[in-house]
Enzyme design. Structure first.
Site, PDB file in Angstrom:
ATOM      1  N   SER A 108      72.787  66.542  42.984  1.00 28.13           N
ATOM      2  CA  SER A 108      73.671  65.365  43.078  1.00 28.13           C
ATOM      3  C   SER A 108      74.753  65.564  44.137  1.00 28.13           C
ATOM      4  CB  SER A 108      74.300  65.040  41.725  1.00 28.13           C
ATOM      5  OG  SER A 108      74.931  66.166  41.157  1.00 28.13           O
ATOM      6  N   HIS A 163      67.724  68.105  36.504  1.00 23.36           N
ATOM      7  CA  HIS A 163      69.168  68.098  36.789  1.00 23.36           C
ATOM      8  C   HIS A 163      69.868  67.385  35.618  1.00 23.36           C
ATOM      9  CE1 HIS A 163      72.798  68.375  39.024  1.00 23.36           C
ATOM     10  NE2 HIS A 163      72.643  67.398  39.898  1.00 23.36           N
ATOM     11  N   HIS A 192      68.692  78.137  35.227  1.00 32.33           N
ATOM     12  CA  HIS A 192      69.559  77.605  36.281  1.00 32.33           C
ATOM     13  C   HIS A 192      69.147  78.205  37.617  1.00 32.33           C
ATOM     14  CE1 HIS A 192      73.163  76.281  38.437  1.00 32.33           C
ATOM     15  NE2 HIS A 192      73.258  75.385  37.473  1.00 32.33           N
ATOM     16  N   ARG A 235      80.369  76.294  30.881  1.00 32.74           N
ATOM     17  CA  ARG A 235      80.490  74.904  30.416  1.00 32.74           C
ATOM     18  C   ARG A 235      79.835  74.761  29.040  1.00 32.74           C
ATOM     19  NH1 ARG A 235      77.731  72.009  35.460  1.00 32.74           N
ATOM     20  NH2 ARG A 235      76.219  73.630  34.930  1.00 32.74           N
ATOM     21  N   ASP A 244      73.831  71.403  29.824  1.00 28.65           N
ATOM     22  CA  ASP A 244      73.140  70.320  29.117  1.00 28.65           C
ATOM     23  C   ASP A 244      72.621  70.728  27.745  1.00 28.65           C
ATOM     24  OD1 ASP A 244      73.456  68.545  31.332  1.00 28.65           O
ATOM     25  OD2 ASP A 244      71.878  69.650  32.362  1.00 28.65           O
TER      26      ASP A 244
HETATM   27  N1  HAX Z   1      61.669  76.593  30.411  1.00 24.70           N
HETATM   28  C1  HAX Z   1      60.448  76.949  30.847  1.00 24.70           C
HETATM   29  N2  HAX Z   1      60.209  77.453  32.079  1.00 24.70           N
HETATM   30  C2  HAX Z   1      61.254  77.622  32.886  1.00 24.70           C
HETATM   31  C3  HAX Z   1      62.563  77.319  32.492  1.00 24.70           C
HETATM   32  C4  HAX Z   1      62.754  76.761  31.198  1.00 24.70           C
HETATM   33  N3  HAX Z   1      63.944  76.378  30.746  1.00 24.70           N
HETATM   34  N4  HAX Z   1      63.401  77.605  33.513  1.00 24.70           N
HETATM   35  C5  HAX Z   1      62.646  78.077  34.527  1.00 24.70           C
HETATM   36  N5  HAX Z   1      61.339  78.080  34.149  1.00 24.70           N
HETATM   37  C6  HAX Z   1      60.195  78.457  34.960  1.00 24.70           C
HETATM   38  C7  HAX Z   1      60.129  77.618  36.217  1.00 24.70           C
HETATM   39  O1  HAX Z   1      59.554  76.336  35.932  1.00 24.70           O
HETATM   40  C8  HAX Z   1      59.299  78.477  37.141  1.00 24.70           C
HETATM   41  O2  HAX Z   1      57.959  78.388  36.717  1.00 24.70           O
HETATM   42  P1  HAX Z   1      56.742  78.430  37.778  1.00 24.70           P
HETATM   43  O3  HAX Z   1      56.893  79.719  38.523  1.00 24.70           O
HETATM   44  O4  HAX Z   1      55.543  78.369  36.908  1.00 24.70           O
HETATM   45  O5  HAX Z   1      56.921  77.227  38.665  1.00 24.70           O
HETATM   46  C9  HAX Z   1      59.801  79.894  36.789  1.00 24.70           C
HETATM   47  O6  HAX Z   1      60.334  79.777  35.444  1.00 24.70           O
HETATM   48  C10 HAX Z   1      60.869  80.423  37.694  1.00 24.70           C
HETATM   49  O7  HAX Z   1      61.934  79.500  37.741  1.00 24.70           O
HETATM   50  P2  HAX Z   1      63.419  79.969  38.079  1.00 24.70           P
HETATM   51  O8  HAX Z   1      63.405  80.549  39.450  1.00 24.70           O
HETATM   52  O9  HAX Z   1      63.952  80.797  36.973  1.00 24.70           O
HETATM   53  O10 HAX Z   1      64.221  78.581  38.039  1.00 24.70           O
HETATM   54  P3  HAX Z   1      64.381  77.506  39.184  1.00 24.70           P
HETATM   55  O11 HAX Z   1      65.554  77.878  40.009  1.00 24.70           O
HETATM   56  O12 HAX Z   1      63.102  77.244  39.890  1.00 24.70           O
HETATM   57  O13 HAX Z   1      64.704  76.194  38.323  1.00 24.70           O
HETATM   58  C11 HAX Z   1      65.764  74.901  36.678  1.00 24.70           C
HETATM   59  C12 HAX Z   1      65.939  75.980  37.720  1.00 24.70           C
HETATM   60  C13 HAX Z   1      67.115  74.515  36.127  1.00 24.70           C
HETATM   61  C14 HAX Z   1      65.135  73.671  37.342  1.00 24.70           C
HETATM   62  C15 HAX Z   1      64.851  75.427  35.542  1.00 24.70           C
HETATM   63  O14 HAX Z   1      65.472  76.531  34.926  1.00 24.70           O
HETATM   64  C16 HAX Z   1      64.499  74.377  34.516  1.00 24.70           C
HETATM   65  O15 HAX Z   1      63.532  73.623  34.719  1.00 24.70           O
HETATM   66  N6  HAX Z   1      65.261  74.307  33.362  1.00 24.70           N
HETATM   67  C17 HAX Z   1      65.052  73.279  32.360  1.00 24.70           C
HETATM   68  C18 HAX Z   1      65.646  71.951  32.790  1.00 24.70           C
HETATM   69  C19 HAX Z   1      67.161  71.997  32.768  1.00 24.70           C
HETATM   70  O16 HAX Z   1      67.775  72.429  31.814  1.00 24.70           O
HETATM   71  N7  HAX Z   1      67.768  71.507  33.837  1.00 24.70           N
HETATM   72  C20 HAX Z   1      69.245  71.442  33.950  1.00 24.70           C
HETATM   73  C21 HAX Z   1      69.809  72.507  34.865  1.00 24.70           C
HETATM   74  C22 HAX Z   1      71.325  72.455  34.999  1.00 24.70           C
HETATM   75  C23 HAX Z   1      71.730  71.206  35.666  1.00 24.70           C
HETATM   76  O17 HAX Z   1      71.481  70.929  36.818  1.00 24.70           O
HETATM   77  N8  HAX Z   1      72.343  70.355  34.922  1.00 24.70           N
HETATM   78  O18 HAX Z   1      72.610  69.127  35.351  1.00 24.70           O
END
Ligand code: HAX
Length: 441
Positions: free
Chosen positions: A241, A271, A318, A327, A373
Site C-alpha cells: 500500500s 496484505h 511477514h 502491533r 492482522d
Molecule cells: N502460511 C502458510 N505458508 C506461508 C505463510 C503462512 N502464514 N507465510 C509464508 N508462507 C509460505 C509462502 O507462501 C512461501 O511458500 P512457497 O515457497 O511455496 O511459495 C514460503 O512460505 C516462503 O515465504 P516467506 O518468504 O516466508 O514469506 P513471503 O515474504 O513470501 O510472504 C507473506 C509474506 C506475508 C505474504 C506470507 O507470510 C503470507 O502469505 N502470510 C499470510 C497472509 C498474511 O497474514 N498477510 C498479512 C501480512 C502483513 C500485512 O501486510 N498486513 O497488512
C-alpha cells in the site's frame, strides 16, 4: 493551518539541502548487492526507496520517526479520560519528525474537523454500487469520487510551479484525511445498518468520531479505534500500500489518485485483507469443530488441514519482520486490559501458542510469528463489529496517515518519477551466457 504548514516547509527545505549534499558525496556508493533471486522474488531486501515517516527493523518491528509502539503509547497525547495515543499525534510526528505537544494535536484535530464535510456526490457514487459490493471497493470508489476536490490537480492544470507541489499535496492530504472517517462510516451504515446514518460529532477527535459515526459510542471502543488508527498507520515504504501510493504519486497523480491506488493494494489478502481472512478462518474453524472454545490440539489439527489444502494461515508470516509483530503485542495488551475473558480473544492467544512451531517445522517459512492482522478482528468482534468484510476499510483509514504524510515529503523533496529497470528471462539467459550486458542498460 498556516502554522504547521510553515513549520513543515522549514523542515523540508533543510532536509532537501541535506540530501543534496549526501548524494553529491556518496551518490555513487553501492548500497546492497542485487541478486537475480531478488529480481525474480519480489525485490526482497533491495534498498530502493526513501520513506521518511517510519523504519522497520526485522527484529524490533516498526519505529515511527525513531519511536517504537510502546514509546508512542507513553509519549503521544491521549484523549481526555483516555490512555491510548491519538492518531492525530502520530500524523504530526510522521510529518514533522518531532513529538507533538497537546496543543499541536488539538490543532491537527481542529484542522481535520473543519475540513470533514463530504460532498453529496461521493455518497451518490457509493450508493450507485450494489449493496453486495465489498466495502473496500465502495471505499476506493468513494475516495475516487472525492478526487473532484483535488487542489493539486487543479493547480497543476493552472501551471503550478514545481516548488509548490508539496503545498498542494499538503492541502489535499489534510482534506482527504479529514473526510475518510465519514466515508468509511457511511459505507458501514449503508451496508450493515440499513442506511441509518449518524451525523459526525464536532466535539470528538478523529478516531473517536469514526467510532461514533459507525454507531459505537462505548468509551473503550473509542479507545480501541485510537490505538487501531495509530498502530496501522505506517510500516515503512516497501509494503504494497505504501509503495503503490508512492509509485503512483511519483507520476504526479494527485494524493486522491495515489492513495486510492495504494488502497487497492491494501485490499489484497496477502496484505491488509488478511485482517478479514483471519476472522473468517477462525469462524470457519469454530463451525467445523462445533465449539467456540477450541483446544490447542484442535487448533493444531485445523492449521495442518489449512496447510494441506494449499492455503496460507492468515495473520502469520511477514516479508520483513522476523519476530512477533509489536502491533500484535499492543493489541494483545489491549485485550488483556479490556476483555481478558473473551473466548474469541483467548482463541487468538491459543492460536499464537500453536501456529509458530507448526510453521517453523515446515522449514521454508522465514517468519512463523503473527503479524498485525492476527489480532485485530477479535477485538472488533468483542464490541459487536462482526462484519469482517469491513475490517480492511478501518486499516485503510489508518494507513492514510502514513502514506499521505510520506507523499507530502515525496513532493517536498522533489523525488522523481519512479521507474526501475526490468528484464526479460531471455535477456537474463543471454546475460548468463555472457552475450549481453543487461545490468548496465
Ligand atoms: N502460511 C502458510 N505458508 C506461508 C505463510 C503462512 N502464514 N507465510 C509464508 N508462507 C509460505 C509462502 O507462501 C512461501 O511458500 P512457497 O515457497 O511455496 O511459495 C514460503 O512460505 C516462503 O515465504 P516467506 O518468504 O516466508 O514469506 P513471503 O515474504 O513470501 O510472504 C507473506 C509474506 C506475508 C505474504 C506470507 O507470510 C503470507 O502469505 N502470510 C499470510 C497472509 C498474511 O497474514 N498477510 C498479512 C501480512 C502483513 C500485512 O501486510 N498486513 O497488512
Amino acid at each position: 493551518m498556516d502554522l504547521i504548514k510553515d513549520r513543515f516547509k522549514a523542515k523540508a527545505d533543510i532536509a532537501s539541502a541535506e540530501i543534496k549534499e549526501l548524494l553529491k558525496e556518496y551518490g555513487t556508493r553501492k548500497i546492497g548487492e542485487v541478486t537475480l533471486s531478488q529480481v525474480y522474488q519480489g525485490m526482497r531486501g533491495i534498498t530502493g526507496l526513501v520513506t521518511e515517516t517510519s523504519l522497520l527493523d526485522a527484529q524490533e518491528g516498526i519505529r515511527f520517526r525513531g519511536h517504537t509502539i510502546p514509546e508512542l503509547k507513553e509519549k503521544l497525547p491521549t484523549a481526555q479520560n483516555g490512555s491510548e495515543p491519538l492518531p492525530e499525534g502520530l500524523f504530526y510526528l510522521m510529518l514533522m519528525g518531532e513529538l507533538p505537544t497537546d496543543e499541536d494535536v488539538a490543532h491537527v484535530t481542529a484542522i481535520l474537523q473543519r475540513r470533514s464535510h463530504v460532498p453529496n456526490h461521493v455518497f451518490d457514487a457509493i450508493d450507485a454500487l450494489p449493496i453486495t459490493t465489498h466495502p473496500m471497493t465502495m471505499y476506493v470508489v468513494g475516495v475516487m469520487a472525492l478526487q473532484t476536490e483535488s487542489s493539486f490537480t487543479k493547480r497543476y492544470a493552472e501551471g503550478m510551479n514545481k516548488k509548490d507541489y508539496w503545498d498542494a499535496a499538503f492541502d489535499d492530504t489534510l482534506i482527504l484525511i479529514a473526510r475518510l472517517p465519514r466515508i468509511a462510516a457511511y459505507i458501514y451504515r449503508r451496508k450493515y445498518k440499513n442506511s441509518e446514518h449518524i451525523h459526525p460529532n464536532g466535539m470528538l477527535d478523529w478516531a473517536g468520531n469514526l467510532a461514533h459515526m459507525m454507531g459505537f459510542d462505548d468509551h473503550s471502543f473509542r479507545e480501541l479505534m485510537r490505538l487501531y488508527m495509530t498502530i496501522h498507520a505506517d510500516h515503512e515504504g516497501g509494503n504494497v500500500s505504501a509503495h503503490t501510493t508512492h509509485l503512483v504519486g511519483s507520476a504526479l497523480s494527485d494524493p486522491y489518485l495515489a492513495y486510492a491506488a495504494g488502497m487497492n493494494g491494501l485490499a489484497g489478502p496477502l496484505h491488509g485483507l488478511a485482517n478479514q481472512e483471519v476472522i473468517k478462518w477462525i469462524f470457519e474453524m469454530q463451525e467445523e469443530l462445533g465449539t467456540d472454545d477450541p483446544t490447542t490440539e484442535q487448533i493444531a489439527a485445523y492449521v495442518q488441514k489449512t496447510l494441506t489444502s494449499g492455503k496460507v494461515v492468515p495473520g502469520y508470516g511477514h516479508a520483513v519482520l522476523r519476530k512477533t509483530d509489536p502491533r500484535f503485542t499492543a493489541q494483545m495488551e489491549f485485550g488483556k486490559k479490556h476483555m481478558p475473558d473473551d473466548k474469541l480473544v483467548n482463541t487468538v492467544w491459543k492460536i499464537y501458542e500453536t501456529v509458530p512451531p507448526i510453521l517453523q517445522s515446515l522449514g521454508k517459512i522465514k517468519n512463523p510469528w503473527p503479524n498485525v492482522d492476527a489480532h485485530s478482528g477479535a477485538l472488533l468482534v468483542h464490541y459487536g463489529l462482526v462484519e469482517y468484510e469491513f475490517y480492511t476499510v478501518l486499516f485503510a483509514v489508518s494507513r492514510a496517515l502514513g502514506v499521505l504524510a510520506s507523499l507530502i515529503w515525496d513532493r517536498a523533496l522533489g523525488f522523481p518519477l519512479e521507474r526501475p529497470k526490468s528484464v526479460t528471462t531471455d535477456s537474463v539467459k543471454m546475460w548468463i551466457a555472457g552475450q549481453d550486458e543487461i545490468w548496465e542498460a
